[in-house]
Motif scaffolding. Structure first.
Motif, PDB file in Angstrom:
ATOM      1  N   ALA A  69       0.755  -1.115  -0.167  1.00 17.45           N
ATOM      2  CA  ALA A  69      -0.067  -0.146   0.003  1.00 17.45           C
ATOM      3  C   ALA A  69       0.772   1.270  -0.044  1.00 17.45           C
ATOM      4  CB  ALA A  69      -1.065   0.126   1.056  1.00 17.45           C
ATOM      5  N   PHE A  70       1.968   1.235   0.669  1.00 23.26           N
ATOM      6  CA  PHE A  70       2.653   2.294   0.746  1.00 23.26           C
ATOM      7  C   PHE A  70       3.603   2.724  -0.532  1.00 23.26           C
ATOM      8  CE2 PHE A  70       7.046   4.187   2.010  1.00 23.26           C
ATOM      9  CZ  PHE A  70       6.547   5.148   2.469  1.00 23.26           C
ATOM     10  N   THR A  71       3.865   1.561  -1.161  1.00 24.53           N
ATOM     11  CA  THR A  71       4.417   1.680  -2.541  1.00 24.53           C
ATOM     12  C   THR A  71       3.643   2.695  -3.270  1.00 24.53           C
ATOM     13  OG1 THR A  71       5.752  -0.400  -2.013  1.00 24.53           O
ATOM     14  CG2 THR A  71       5.548   0.587  -4.445  1.00 24.53           C
ATOM     15  N   GLY A  72       2.285   2.247  -3.422  1.00 20.48           N
ATOM     16  CA  GLY A  72       1.364   3.114  -4.015  1.00 20.48           C
ATOM     17  C   GLY A  72       1.190   4.276  -3.885  1.00 20.48           C
ATOM     18  N   VAL A  73       1.517   4.624  -2.682  1.00 15.88           N
ATOM     19  CA  VAL A  73       1.478   5.975  -2.192  1.00 15.88           C
ATOM     20  C   VAL A  73       2.813   6.703  -2.562  1.00 15.88           C
ATOM     21  CG1 VAL A  73       1.559   7.735   0.144  1.00 15.88           C
ATOM     22  CG2 VAL A  73      -0.035   5.565   0.182  1.00 15.88           C
ATOM     23  N   VAL A  74       3.775   6.085  -2.336  1.00 12.83           N
ATOM     24  CA  VAL A  74       5.119   6.726  -2.861  1.00 12.83           C
ATOM     25  C   VAL A  74       5.056   6.980  -4.231  1.00 12.83           C
ATOM     26  CG1 VAL A  74       7.486   6.737  -2.977  1.00 12.83           C
ATOM     27  CG2 VAL A  74       6.360   5.879  -0.840  1.00 12.83           C
ATOM     28  N   ASN A  75       4.561   5.823  -4.935  1.00 13.37           N
ATOM     29  CA  ASN A  75       4.580   6.148  -6.289  1.00 13.37           C
ATOM     30  C   ASN A  75       3.647   7.441  -6.871  1.00 13.37           C
ATOM     31  OD1 ASN A  75       5.736   4.174  -8.090  1.00 13.37           O
ATOM     32  ND2 ASN A  75       4.356   2.676  -7.553  1.00 13.37           N
ATOM     33  N   ALA A  76       2.779   7.426  -6.064  1.00 14.41           N
ATOM     34  CA  ALA A  76       1.807   8.616  -6.578  1.00 14.41           C
ATOM     35  C   ALA A  76       2.359   9.878  -6.249  1.00 14.41           C
ATOM     36  CB  ALA A  76       0.327   8.356  -5.623  1.00 14.41           C
ATOM     37  N   ALA A  77       3.022   9.823  -5.040  1.00 15.97           N
ATOM     38  CA  ALA A  77       3.540  11.080  -4.750  1.00 15.97           C
ATOM     39  C   ALA A  77       4.908  11.447  -5.578  1.00 15.97           C
ATOM     40  CB  ALA A  77       4.232  10.895  -3.323  1.00 15.97           C
ATOM     41  N   VAL A  78       5.516  10.697  -6.113  1.00 19.28           N
ATOM     42  CA  VAL A  78       6.689  10.792  -6.921  1.00 19.28           C
ATOM     43  C   VAL A  78       6.293  11.288  -8.393  1.00 19.28           C
ATOM     44  CG1 VAL A  78       8.657   9.872  -8.105  1.00 19.28           C
ATOM     45  CG2 VAL A  78       8.468   9.283  -5.478  1.00 19.28           C
ATOM     46  N   SER A  79       5.186  10.633  -9.013  1.00 18.77           N
ATOM     47  CA  SER A  79       4.934  10.687 -10.356  1.00 18.77           C
ATOM     48  C   SER A  79       3.899  11.945 -10.497  1.00 18.77           C
ATOM     49  CB  SER A  79       4.121   9.228 -10.774  1.00 18.77           C
ATOM     50  OG  SER A  79       3.037   9.110 -10.199  1.00 18.77           O
ATOM     51  N   GLY A  80       3.268  12.138  -9.042  1.00 21.01           N
ATOM     52  CA  GLY A  80       2.359  13.359  -8.973  1.00 21.01           C
ATOM     53  C   GLY A  80       2.901  14.781  -8.682  1.00 21.01           C
ATOM     54  N   LEU A  81       4.064  14.716  -7.949  1.00 16.99           N
ATOM     55  CA  LEU A  81       4.548  15.890  -7.267  1.00 16.99           C
ATOM     56  C   LEU A  81       6.014  16.188  -7.766  1.00 16.99           C
ATOM     57  CD1 LEU A  81       3.134  15.234  -3.638  1.00 16.99           C
ATOM     58  CD2 LEU A  81       2.202  16.626  -5.362  1.00 16.99           C
ATOM     59  N   VAL A  82       6.835  15.260  -7.624  1.00 13.97           N
ATOM     60  CA  VAL A  82       8.084  15.341  -7.860  1.00 13.97           C
ATOM     61  C   VAL A  82       8.424  15.434  -9.249  1.00 13.97           C
ATOM     62  CG1 VAL A  82      10.417  14.439  -7.562  1.00 13.97           C
ATOM     63  CG2 VAL A  82       8.820  14.129  -5.791  1.00 13.97           C
ATOM     64  N   THR A  83       8.074  14.639 -10.031  1.00 12.03           N
ATOM     65  CA  THR A  83       8.340  14.648 -11.438  1.00 12.03           C
ATOM     66  C   THR A  83       7.942  15.682 -12.374  1.00 12.03           C
ATOM     67  OG1 THR A  83       6.801  12.780 -11.940  1.00 12.03           O
ATOM     68  CG2 THR A  83       9.333  12.196 -11.844  1.00 12.03           C
ATOM     69  N   PRO A  84       6.658  16.147 -12.130  1.00 11.68           N
ATOM     70  CA  PRO A  84       6.098  17.347 -12.722  1.00 11.68           C
ATOM     71  C   PRO A  84       7.109  18.751 -12.343  1.00 11.68           C
ATOM     72  CG  PRO A  84       4.467  16.264 -11.494  1.00 11.68           C
ATOM     73  CD  PRO A  84       5.320  15.687 -11.283  1.00 11.68           C
ATOM     74  N   ILE A  85       7.735  18.594 -11.158  1.00 14.10           N
ATOM     75  CA  ILE A  85       8.470  19.998 -10.916  1.00 14.10           C
ATOM     76  C   ILE A  85       9.765  19.667 -11.701  1.00 14.10           C
ATOM     77  CG2 ILE A  85       9.977  20.869  -8.998  1.00 14.10           C
ATOM     78  CD1 ILE A  85       7.692  19.992  -7.134  1.00 14.10           C
ATOM     79  N   VAL A  86      10.388  18.585 -11.907  1.00 10.95           N
ATOM     80  CA  VAL A  86      11.463  18.262 -12.821  1.00 10.95           C
ATOM     81  C   VAL A  86      11.109  18.565 -14.315  1.00 10.95           C
ATOM     82  CG1 VAL A  86      13.071  16.343 -13.534  1.00 10.95           C
ATOM     83  CG2 VAL A  86      12.214  16.436 -11.007  1.00 10.95           C
ATOM     84  N   GLY A  87       9.657  18.041 -14.537  1.00 12.22           N
ATOM     85  CA  GLY A  87       9.526  18.316 -16.053  1.00 12.22           C
ATOM     86  C   GLY A  87       9.191  19.637 -16.346  1.00 12.22           C
ATOM     87  N   LEU A  88       9.299  20.616 -15.439  1.00  8.32           N
ATOM     88  CA  LEU A  88       9.212  22.054 -15.776  1.00  8.32           C
ATOM     89  C   LEU A  88      10.437  22.447 -16.697  1.00  8.32           C
ATOM     90  CD1 LEU A  88       7.677  23.718 -12.559  1.00  8.32           C
ATOM     91  CD2 LEU A  88       6.418  23.120 -14.761  1.00  8.32           C
TER      92      LEU A  88
END
Ligand SMILES: [Zn+2]
Length: 138
Positions: free
Chosen positions: A29-48
């Motif tokens: 379950a935790f992996t799902g949370v981290v996945n969502a956090a990384v792909s939803g929050l971290v990478t969009p910032i890098v993607g800028l």
């Protein structure tokens, strides 16, 4: 077959299997949370900083570098958090163990103040070694 069943039951009833199962479910379950956090929050910032595409789809020359880095970040975040959890659990275990050790067993003998024999039973009014009257215990 009966033997295997019996062994399996012993294996299950050892208790830490249940702990392990809970751990696996929570980790999934935790992996799902981290996945969502990384792909939803971290990478969009890098993607800028990468023009004309999102980071997860960034694949220069056909290499899916964005998705790979996504997975790497997810792995590291998961590893760090799991490490922190394990550390916290270990610390809590150590603390409760320490508490158990801190309660010392009540002494069963005392020292005679006259002959200094240290194996006089608690509650004795006369020393078995020198015969002195012992002071009352407080
Ligand atoms: Zn004595």
């Amino acid at each position: 077959m009966k033997k295997i069943l019996k062994e399996f039951r012993e294996f299950i009833s050892r208790g830490n299997v249940l702990d392990m199962a809970v751990g696996v479910v929570i980790a999934a379950a935790f992996t799902g949370v981290v996945n969502a956090a990384v792909s939803g929050l971290v990478t969009p910032i890098v993607g800028l900083f990468i023009p004309n595409t999102t980071f997860a789809e960034w694949a220069p020359g056909g290499f899916a570098i964005g998705a790979f880095i996504n997975a790497l970040i997810t792995f590291f975040v998961t590893a760090v958090v799991i490490f922190a959890i394990v550390k916290a659990v270990n610390a809590a275990r150590k603390l409760s163990k320490k508490k158990e050790e801190e309660a010392p067993a009540a002494p069963t003998t005392k020292t005679c103040p006259y002959c200094l024999s240290d194996d006089v039973k608690i509650g004795a009014v006369k020393c078995p070694h020198c015969g002195s009257e012992l002071p009352p215990e407080e």
